[in-house]
Design a protein around this motif. Structure first.
Motif, PDB file in Angstrom:
ATOM      1  N   VAL A   8       6.698 -23.734 -26.101  1.00 27.62           N
ATOM      2  CA  VAL A   8       7.862 -24.530 -26.502  1.00 27.62           C
ATOM      3  C   VAL A   8       8.249 -25.442 -25.343  1.00 27.62           C
ATOM      4  N   LEU A   9       8.426 -26.710 -25.638  1.00 33.49           N
ATOM      5  CA  LEU A   9       8.832 -27.696 -24.637  1.00 33.49           C
ATOM      6  C   LEU A   9      10.314 -27.487 -24.322  1.00 33.49           C
ATOM      7  N   ILE A  10      10.624 -27.121 -23.062  1.00 36.16           N
ATOM      8  CA  ILE A  10      12.027 -26.835 -22.736  1.00 36.16           C
ATOM      9  C   ILE A  10      12.635 -27.835 -21.755  1.00 36.16           C
ATOM     10  N   GLU A  11      11.819 -28.620 -21.044  1.00 35.10           N
ATOM     11  CA  GLU A  11      12.341 -29.642 -20.131  1.00 35.10           C
ATOM     12  C   GLU A  11      11.414 -30.841 -20.120  1.00 35.10           C
ATOM     13  N   ILE A  19       7.001 -26.007 -20.029  1.00 35.45           N
ATOM     14  CA  ILE A  19       6.628 -25.403 -21.299  1.00 35.45           C
ATOM     15  C   ILE A  19       6.825 -23.895 -21.189  1.00 35.45           C
ATOM     16  N   ASP A  20       7.610 -23.350 -22.109  1.00 34.10           N
ATOM     17  CA  ASP A  20       7.870 -21.915 -22.138  1.00 34.10           C
ATOM     18  C   ASP A  20       6.768 -21.236 -22.953  1.00 34.10           C
ATOM     19  N   CYS A  21       6.037 -20.346 -22.287  1.00 32.80           N
ATOM     20  CA  CYS A  21       4.979 -19.578 -22.944  1.00 32.80           C
ATOM     21  C   CYS A  21       5.348 -18.108 -22.850  1.00 32.80           C
ATOM     22  N   HIS A  22       5.920 -17.576 -23.909  1.00 30.55           N
ATOM     23  CA  HIS A  22       6.301 -16.165 -23.969  1.00 30.55           C
ATOM     24  C   HIS A  22       7.181 -15.755 -22.786  1.00 30.55           C
ATOM     25  N   VAL A  24       7.628 -17.330 -19.869  1.00 32.26           N
ATOM     26  CA  VAL A  24       7.244 -17.889 -18.570  1.00 32.26           C
ATOM     27  C   VAL A  24       7.230 -19.413 -18.695  1.00 32.26           C
ATOM     28  N   GLY A  25       7.971 -20.102 -17.830  1.00 35.86           N
ATOM     29  CA  GLY A  25       8.020 -21.567 -17.857  1.00 35.86           C
ATOM     30  C   GLY A  25       6.969 -22.165 -16.945  1.00 35.86           C
ATOM     31  N   TYR A  26       6.035 -22.915 -17.517  1.00 39.60           N
ATOM     32  CA  TYR A  26       4.983 -23.569 -16.749  1.00 39.60           C
ATOM     33  C   TYR A  26       5.353 -25.041 -16.555  1.00 39.60           C
ATOM     34  N   GLU A  27       5.389 -25.461 -15.287  1.00 42.04           N
ATOM     35  CA  GLU A  27       5.679 -26.851 -14.972  1.00 42.04           C
ATOM     36  C   GLU A  27       4.369 -27.625 -14.924  1.00 42.04           C
ATOM     37  N   CYS A  28       4.303 -28.704 -15.685  1.00 39.79           N
ATOM     38  CA  CYS A  28       3.105 -29.558 -15.729  1.00 39.79           C
ATOM     39  C   CYS A  28       3.509 -30.983 -15.414  1.00 39.79           C
ATOM     40  N   GLU A  29       2.647 -31.675 -14.707  1.00 40.32           N
ATOM     41  CA  GLU A  29       2.824 -33.108 -14.537  1.00 40.32           C
ATOM     42  C   GLU A  29       1.903 -33.779 -15.544  1.00 40.32           C
ATOM     43  N   LEU A  41      12.585 -31.730 -27.389  1.00 41.26           N
ATOM     44  CA  LEU A  41      12.830 -30.447 -26.721  1.00 41.26           C
ATOM     45  C   LEU A  41      13.029 -29.354 -27.763  1.00 41.26           C
ATOM     46  N   GLY A  42      12.518 -28.169 -27.474  1.00 37.41           N
ATOM     47  CA  GLY A  42      12.638 -27.038 -28.388  1.00 37.41           C
ATOM     48  C   GLY A  42      11.517 -26.938 -29.403  1.00 37.41           C
ATOM     49  N   GLU A  43      10.633 -27.927 -29.423  1.00 39.47           N
ATOM     50  CA  GLU A  43       9.511 -27.901 -30.368  1.00 39.47           C
ATOM     51  C   GLU A  43       8.239 -27.411 -29.670  1.00 39.47           C
ATOM     52  N   LYS A  44       7.284 -26.967 -30.478  1.00 41.51           N
ATOM     53  CA  LYS A  44       6.007 -26.448 -29.968  1.00 41.51           C
ATOM     54  C   LYS A  44       5.141 -27.609 -29.477  1.00 41.51           C
ATOM     55  N   VAL A  45       4.456 -27.372 -28.381  1.00 45.65           N
ATOM     56  CA  VAL A  45       3.577 -28.386 -27.803  1.00 45.65           C
ATOM     57  C   VAL A  45       2.309 -27.708 -27.286  1.00 45.65           C
ATOM     58  N   VAL A  46       1.198 -28.434 -27.356  1.00 40.72           N
ATOM     59  CA  VAL A  46      -0.078 -27.968 -26.822  1.00 40.72           C
ATOM     60  C   VAL A  46      -0.602 -29.063 -25.887  1.00 40.72           C
ATOM     61  N   LEU A  47      -0.929 -28.667 -24.657  1.00 41.95           N
ATOM     62  CA  LEU A  47      -1.498 -29.607 -23.695  1.00 41.95           C
ATOM     63  C   LEU A  47      -2.800 -29.056 -23.141  1.00 41.95           C
TER      64      LEU A  47
END
Length: 192
Positions: A8-11, A19-22, A24-29, A41-47
């Motif tokens: 889930v995209l949170i920021e 991206i919140d994965c269960h 855990v928030g993973y920061e990606c550039e 924000l709040g929707e599912k995303v795949v990168l």
């Protein structure tokens, strides 16, 4: 190695996303081309991702398409290009625009990207010339058509932007001479 991230995209704060994965928030550039295509924000995303470990950091880069990720990886192989520069290039140019710039050996397009000077642009063009091919712009991979570069420069000098000029050049026949190429390109631009 982290190859893909789904959650889930949170920021969203360009160029970074979280991206919140269960839990855990993973920061990606991400490059701006990916950033503009992200959901709300709040929707599912795949990168698709590229994980880079440095002496002082562990960094995760995210991409909307495999083509972007492959281009990022190719840019990292160029001497003097790091992850930040590669991300900047992908934010300033689409993969197609970069491929066309390489095929036409156009340093001017690359030097418009912040942080890319003339020498770096020339090195990029030299090291990438056999790595990209663009339909209609290259014969064997990396060898530009004889008139394409001159026609593109003429259109840019007449005030057309890079995207319009490249689109017009891409439509030209393979064996066109410069004068005919300019005439045909102007004709196609006047229709749009």
């Amino acid at each position: 190695m982290i190859s893909r991230i789904s959650g889930v995209l949170i920021e969203k704060a360009p160029p970074q996303v979280v991206i919140d994965c269960h839990g855990v928030g993973y920061e990606c550039e991400v490059p701006m081309s990916t950033f503009y295509n992200l959901p709300a924000l709040g929707e599912k995303v795949v990168l698709l991702t590229q994980f880079i470990v440095r002496e002082d950091a562990q960094l995760l880069y995210g991409f909307g398409t495999d083509r972007e990720r492959q281009t990022f990886r190719q840019l990292l192989k160029v001497n003097g290009i790091g992850a930040k520069s590669a991300l900047s290039i992908l934010s300033g140019l689409s993969v197609d625009d970069l491929a066309q710039a390489v095929a036409l050996q156009e340093t001017a397009l690359l030097t418009r990207v912040p942080g890319i000077g003339k020498k770096t642009a020339e090195r990029l063009l030299l090291e990438l010339k056999d790595k990209f091919s663009v339909d209609g712009l290259t014969t064997p991979a990396g060898q530009p058509k004889s008139a394409s570069g001159d026609v593109l420069n003429a259109l840019l000098a007449l005030g057309y932007n890079e995207r319009e000029a490249m689109a017009a050049v891409k439509q030209l026949p393979a064996d066109v001479v410069v004068a005919d190429g300019i005439r045909l390109a102007l004709k196609s631009l006047s229709k749009s």
